[in-house]
Design an enzyme around this catalytic site. Structure first.
Site, short mmCIF file in Angstrom:
data_model
loop_
_atom_site.label_atom_id
_atom_site.label_comp_id
_atom_site.label_asym_id
_atom_site.label_seq_id
_atom_site.Cartn_x
_atom_site.Cartn_y
_atom_site.Cartn_z
N ASP A 66 29.74 45.51 -10.09
CA ASP A 66 29.93 46.96 -9.97
C ASP A 66 31.29 47.30 -9.37
OD1 ASP A 66 29.27 45.95 -7.47
OD2 ASP A 66 27.32 46.93 -7.39
N ASN A 135 17.63 49.64 0.53
CA ASN A 135 16.66 50.40 -0.28
C ASN A 135 16.18 49.62 -1.50
OD1 ASN A 135 18.87 50.46 -1.95
ND2 ASN A 135 19.08 52.69 -2.03
N HIS A 137 18.17 48.18 -3.80
CA HIS A 137 19.04 48.19 -4.99
C HIS A 137 19.65 46.80 -5.23
CE1 HIS A 137 22.88 49.58 -2.56
NE2 HIS A 137 22.85 48.28 -2.63
N GLU A 142 19.94 52.02 -8.17
CA GLU A 142 19.26 52.61 -7.03
C GLU A 142 17.81 52.94 -7.39
OE1 GLU A 142 20.90 52.51 -4.33
OE2 GLU A 142 22.66 53.80 -4.26
C1 F6R Z 1 27.73 44.73 -4.30
C2 F6R Z 1 26.44 45.23 -4.74
C3 F6R Z 1 25.42 45.72 -3.78
C4 F6R Z 1 25.31 44.87 -2.51
C5 F6R Z 1 24.27 45.44 -1.56
C6 F6R Z 1 24.19 44.65 -0.26
O1 F6R Z 1 28.53 44.35 -5.40
O2 F6R Z 1 26.21 45.30 -5.90
O3 F6R Z 1 24.17 45.76 -4.41
O4 F6R Z 1 24.99 43.56 -2.85
O5 F6R Z 1 24.55 46.77 -1.27
O6 F6R Z 1 25.40 44.81 0.43
P1 F6R Z 1 25.70 43.97 1.75
O7 F6R Z 1 25.82 42.55 1.35
O8 F6R Z 1 27.01 44.53 2.26
O9 F6R Z 1 24.56 44.21 2.67
#
Ligand code: F6R
Length: 243
Positions: A66, A135, A137, A142
């Site tokens: 992403d 959450n 995702h 989401e």
């Molecule tokens: C990042 C992504 C997100 C993260 C998620 C956890 O490319 O796609 O889904 O993996 O938000 O983020 P952290 O590792 O910072 O807790």
């Protein structure tokens, strides 16, 4: 789905890097899907050490999950910047084989279609690395009533904007939209590695893993439908499971 619990974040990161290494050793032109965020940082450090010890990344192709939409690629908070700064600038990956969604495209629809096509042309993703949001995702898919299947532009939820504001000077600077691989794109990967670390993730790990139920309230729960998933959690992220 295989669940592995590690004593520490360092142990988890070592194991994740070893799995990525084995993939590359077995197939030097592997297609690897990378994630950003805090969780894979330890893994990327291990991969950089492995490069210094001789692991060759020159034939791999990469696709990132992403990218924020509307943030210049040069911005320190762009995921492109993150990937180069934390991994790609330190290993011998071929920049021509690096793919990260273009957060500045004017033609989102065409970009998303082309991204899907590029993944297909590369032969599909051999190993996709994922983090998980508090959450539930994965990528920026989401929780919602309906989930987009392929790569698409999406709005970020307040939870995610709050969580990601830690990297920005103020919450107003956090982009409200992102381009993300869809759940369908992720599910087509041949193997998936989901990493979760820290007490912040304990609740969602427990919600997701307590029983094998698929729900769009927890996008990561779709991984129950995939036949080659490893979930790597440290003891802190597993703390609610063990109760
Ligand atoms: C990042 C992504 C997100 C993260 C998620 C956890 O490319 O796609 O889904 O993996 O938000 O983020 P952290 O590792 O910072 O807790």
């Amino acid at each position: 789905m295989r669940i592995h619990i590690f004593e520490s974040y360092e142990e988890l990161s070592k194991k994740a890097a070893e799995i990525i290494k084995s993939q590359i050793v077995l197939k030097n032109d592997s297609v690897i899907g990378f994630a950003t965020g805090s969780t894979p940082l330890g893994t990327y450090k291990e991969l950089i050490n492995m490069y210094k010890e001789g692991l060759d990344f020159s034939d791999i192709t990469t696709f990132n999950l992403d990218e924020y939409y509307g943030l210049p690629a040069s911005d320190v908070n762009s995921y492109r910047y993150f990937m180069y700064n934390n991994l790609f600038d330190h290993i011998n990956v071929d920049r021509k084989k690096v793919h990260i969604p273009d957060g500045e495209t004017n033609d989102v629809e065409k970009f998303c279609k082309d991204y899907e096509q590029s993944i297909q042309n590369a032969g599909g993703i051999d190993l996709q690395i994922l983090g998980i949001g508090k959450n539930g995702h994965i990528g920026f898919n989401e929780p919602d009533d309906n989930m987009d299947v392929p790569t698409h532009l999406t709005g970020l939820t307040e939870d995610t904007i709050n969580a990601n504001s830690r990297f920005f000077d103020s919450i107003d600077q956090v982009p409200k939209q992102a381009i993300t691989m869809g759940l369908g794109t992720i599910m087509k990967s041949k193997r998936i590695l989901l990493l979760a670390s820290g007490t912040d993730k304990a609740e969602i790990i427990e919600r997701m893993l307590k029983q094998p139920v698929v729900t769009t309230n927890i996008p990561a729960s779709f991984l129950f439908l995939h036949n080659n998933v490893d979930i790597l959690v440290d003891e802190k992220a597993a703390s609610e499971l063990e109760k």
